[in-house]
Design an enzyme around this catalytic site. Structure first.
Site, mmCIF file in Angstrom:
data_model
loop_
_atom_site.group_PDB
_atom_site.id
_atom_site.type_symbol
_atom_site.label_atom_id
_atom_site.label_comp_id
_atom_site.label_asym_id
_atom_site.label_seq_id
_atom_site.Cartn_x
_atom_site.Cartn_y
_atom_site.Cartn_z
ATOM 1 N N LYS A 116 20.290 18.418 -46.355
ATOM 2 C CA LYS A 116 21.532 18.877 -46.776
ATOM 3 C C LYS A 116 22.720 17.660 -47.228
ATOM 4 O O LYS A 116 23.542 17.676 -47.634
ATOM 5 C CB LYS A 116 22.109 19.873 -45.648
ATOM 6 N N GLU A 200 30.661 19.952 -40.619
ATOM 7 C CA GLU A 200 31.604 20.649 -41.620
ATOM 8 C C GLU A 200 32.784 21.530 -41.075
ATOM 9 O O GLU A 200 32.677 22.043 -40.315
ATOM 10 C CB GLU A 200 30.795 21.377 -42.957
ATOM 11 N N HIS A 235 24.006 33.832 -38.190
ATOM 12 C CA HIS A 235 24.022 32.788 -39.364
ATOM 13 C C HIS A 235 22.919 33.275 -40.214
ATOM 14 O O HIS A 235 22.536 32.572 -41.269
ATOM 15 C CB HIS A 235 24.036 31.309 -39.054
ATOM 16 N N ARG A 293 13.633 27.331 -53.886
ATOM 17 C CA ARG A 293 12.400 28.282 -54.028
ATOM 18 C C ARG A 293 12.948 29.601 -54.468
ATOM 19 O O ARG A 293 14.404 29.822 -54.681
ATOM 20 C CB ARG A 293 11.898 28.255 -52.434
#
Length: 667
Positions: A116, A200, A235, A293
């Site tokens: 990421k 973040e 999440h 994917r």
């Protein structure tokens, strides 16, 4: 086109790929672990090969063995599904080196998006908008804490190498950062073999909107519109829909073009999803990650476009151009997907394990689709994701799709373990969701309404339960009469009259509110059901194969009844009610209050012990952390006290109900 492919996965996605392969005349090779020997995907494939024990590391993650099986069977390509090795660049490269087509993007594209942090650095250079944050390689905890403070709380810690909510923690205050960081790193290491994280800014009311992209080997790239995946717990997505409610054509095109630019920046080929965070307050959107994917929620895109994305994958992997251009793609109607899980919403969606004693589903059609890897009688094990099925519906517009989803959920019948079906039904029916007011905080904001405290069964439900038991008594009496030497004997009569006996039956049920007494008074052609101060005129109209047709004070309705062990499951009024029948004379056991239990809520592994023997603790203080199904569960002190003994240490496995800590509580 390929003649034979190997599917390096299990469950519903393996079944999904087999379905399309069969339509195209492609033979399939399934693989399975010892735990999946009787699984549905094994039976559907043309052939199936054993990989090893249940644990993924000893079975579905054995890349070399998968490639060897592909060679032995003559499979020309491997479809990785999602999860497991689907985003593993080493496996994709190994397939290529072995002369086997990897039905997915090039290894270089997977590598570019596999981290990421690296992906966000790449997207920043490609001028794709990013959420403010720290995506660097330096993982010193002190540095990460300083970066969090610079960004400003609340912040989101995310595993750099993965997704699906694993290794993701929201931190509201600086004092909690160190402990949440440690937890996120443990989850990331357990799930992805890499404990690197990024930090973040956490947007307080964001939407999770993703774009389905597809690229071929000839330089073409299109987007098949968007999906809104904002409704999440832990999440992780639980309800998805396409198109996203409230999305304007201009915003759709802007996000779609941005997603295609992101795919082109890494030389992408095949199916992929570019995920964005959409700020509901400003309308701005930010790149979050790219999943290299097929996504779990791809069926909603198929429903609104009329395209088979697995077929697209197979054709692109064979070198064919994309079946359609951007200008020919259209949105038709609206689709919703509900993920039906074995989990307990009342216990923070804790996964459940057990046997699907009863599994009855709504009828499928062009508007109702069910993707599942299990059938009635299968076990939901602790080794894999506890998903039972994906329920996908289509409607001419969003209100029509909502109505169809509510109806389909009401028709599900699952007995044997706890599920989230009632929670899904409540969410779909909630005014906020129905109006399109969705964001990632929807469940938390409306938790009390979506996951209400267990309510006592209504008098009407108890009356139906009583009629079910009376029908069962009558059926057993009829069986005795049929097998009796004297079938005409009055002692074999199931009617209510008895010499010197009362003309009523006393029944006792137990639900979440305690013991409930029901008196059923026989009357010509029916009953008067007496519950506390209320009396209901009832008539049993029909009883056939677990289904009752009843008349309650002039109101006729149908209820499904399932007996399982000592439980009576009633499906009526669109809800699932569970009652226990008991005899107060024989029942001398007091219910135990498990509140504050220091027992394992499910099988798992101890990953952290946060206290020591002899240490005083406060009520609510974290004591021990379990990892189960790659999610962490913290066991906290039910009361202030002294740790008398630690019964398990880090790395040890425990069974459900196992006592973990002896705690002497203060009096």
């Amino acid at each position: 086109m390929f003649d034979k492919i190997l599917i390096a996965n299990r469950g519903e996605i393996a079944c999904r790929v087999i379905h399309t392969a069969r339509q195209l005349g492609i033979r399939t090779v399934a693989v399975y672990s010892e735990a999946d020997a009787a699984a549905r995907h094994v039976k559907l494939a043309d052939e199936a090969w054993l990989l090893g024990p249940a644990a993924p590391k000893a079975s579905y993650l054995l890349g070399d063995k998968l490639i060897d099986i592909a060679r032995q069977t003559g499979a020309q390509a491997i479809h990785p599904g999602y999860g497991f090795l689907s985003e593993n660049e080493d496996f994709a490269a190994a397939c290529e080196a072995a002369g086997i087509v990897f039905i997915g993007p090039p290894a270089s594209s997977i590598a570019a998006m596999g981290s990421k942090s690296a992906a966000k650095q790449l997207m920043e250079r490609a001028q794709v908008p990013l959420v403010p944050g720290y995506h660097g390689d330096d993982q010193d905890p002190a540095l990460l804490a300083r970066e969090a403070a610079r960004i400003g709380f609340p912040v989101l810690i995310k595993a750099s190498a993965g997704g699906g909510g694993k290794g993701m923690k929201i931190v509201e205050h600086a004092d909690d950062f160190a402990s949440q960081l440690a937890s996120a790193q443990r989850e990331a290491l357990a799930s992805f073999g890499d404990d690197k994280v990024l930090v973040e800014k956490y947007l307080t009311k964001p939407r999770h909107v993703e774009i389905q992209v597809f690229a071929d080997q000839h330089g073409q790239c299109v987007y098949l519109f968007e999906r809104d995946c904002s409704v999440q717990r832990r999440h992780q997505k639980v309800l998805e829909e396409a198109p996203a409610p409230g999305m304007s054509e201009a915003q759709r095109q802007q996000m779609g073009d941005t997603a295609c630019n992101a795919a082109k920046a890494i030389g992408y080929v095949g199916a992929g999803t570019v995920e964005f965070i959409l700020d509901t307050l400003t309308g701005a959107f930010y790149f979050m990650e790219m999943n290299t994917r097929l996504q779990v929620e791809h069926p909603v895109t198929e429903m609104i476009t009329g395209q088979d994305l697995v077929e697209w994958q197979l054709r692109v992997a064979c070198g064919e151009p994309l079946p359609l251009s951007q200008s020919t793609l259209r949105i038709h109607g609206h689709a919703l997907e509900a993920r039906i899980y074995a989990e307990d919403p009342t216990k923070d969606f804790l996964p459940a394990i057990g046997k699907l004693q009863v599994l009855r589903t709504p009828a499928t059609s062009a508007q109702v689709r069910i993707d599942s890897g299990v059938v009635e009688g299968d076990e939901i094990s602790p080794y894999y994701d506890p998903m039972i099925a994906k329920l996908i519906v289509w409607g001419e517009d969003r209100p029509a799709a909502l109505r169809r989803m509510r109806q389909a959920l009401a028709e599900y019948r699952i007995v044997g373990l706890t599920t989230n079906v009632d929670f899904l039904a409540a969410t779909v029916a909630h005014p906020a969701f129905a109006s399109g007011d969705v964001d990632t905080g929807l469940i938390a904001r409306h938790r009390a309404e979506l996951i209400p405290d267990a309510l006592a069964a209504s008098p009407q439900v108890l009356a139906i339960a009583a009629l079910a038991e009376l029908a069962n008594i009558a059926q057993m009496a009829e069986q005795r009469r049929t097998h009796s030497d004297d079938p005409t004997s009055p002692w074999n009569d199931a009617a209510g009259w008895r010499l010197n006996e009362a003309t009523h039956v006393e029944l006792h049920f137990r639900d979440t509110s305690g013991d409930r007494a029901v008196l059923a008074h026989y009357r010509n052609g029916g009953f008067i059901i007496e519950i506390a101060e209320e009396k209901i005129m009832c008539e049993l109209l029909q009883a056939t194969d677990g289904q009752l047709r009843v008349n309650l004070a002039g109101r006729q309705l149908t209820a499904d009844i399932i007996h399982h062990e000592n439980e009576l499951h009633l499906f009526v009024f669109g809800q699932h009610h569970i009652l226990q029948r008991f005899d107060p004379v024989l029942d001398g056991l007091d219910e135990q209050d498990d509140a504050g239990s220091l027992r394992a809520p499910m099988p798992g592994t101890v990953v952290a012990v946060l206290v020591a023997a002899g240490q005083p603790v406060e009520k609510g203080q974290p004591l021990i952390v379990l990892e189960a199904m790659k999610m962490e569960h913290t066991i906290a002190a039910p009361a202030a006290g002294l740790v008398a003994e630690l019964l398990y240490q880090v790395g040890e496995r425990v069974n459900e109900g196992t006592e973990l800590i002896l705690l002497n509580t203060e009096t």
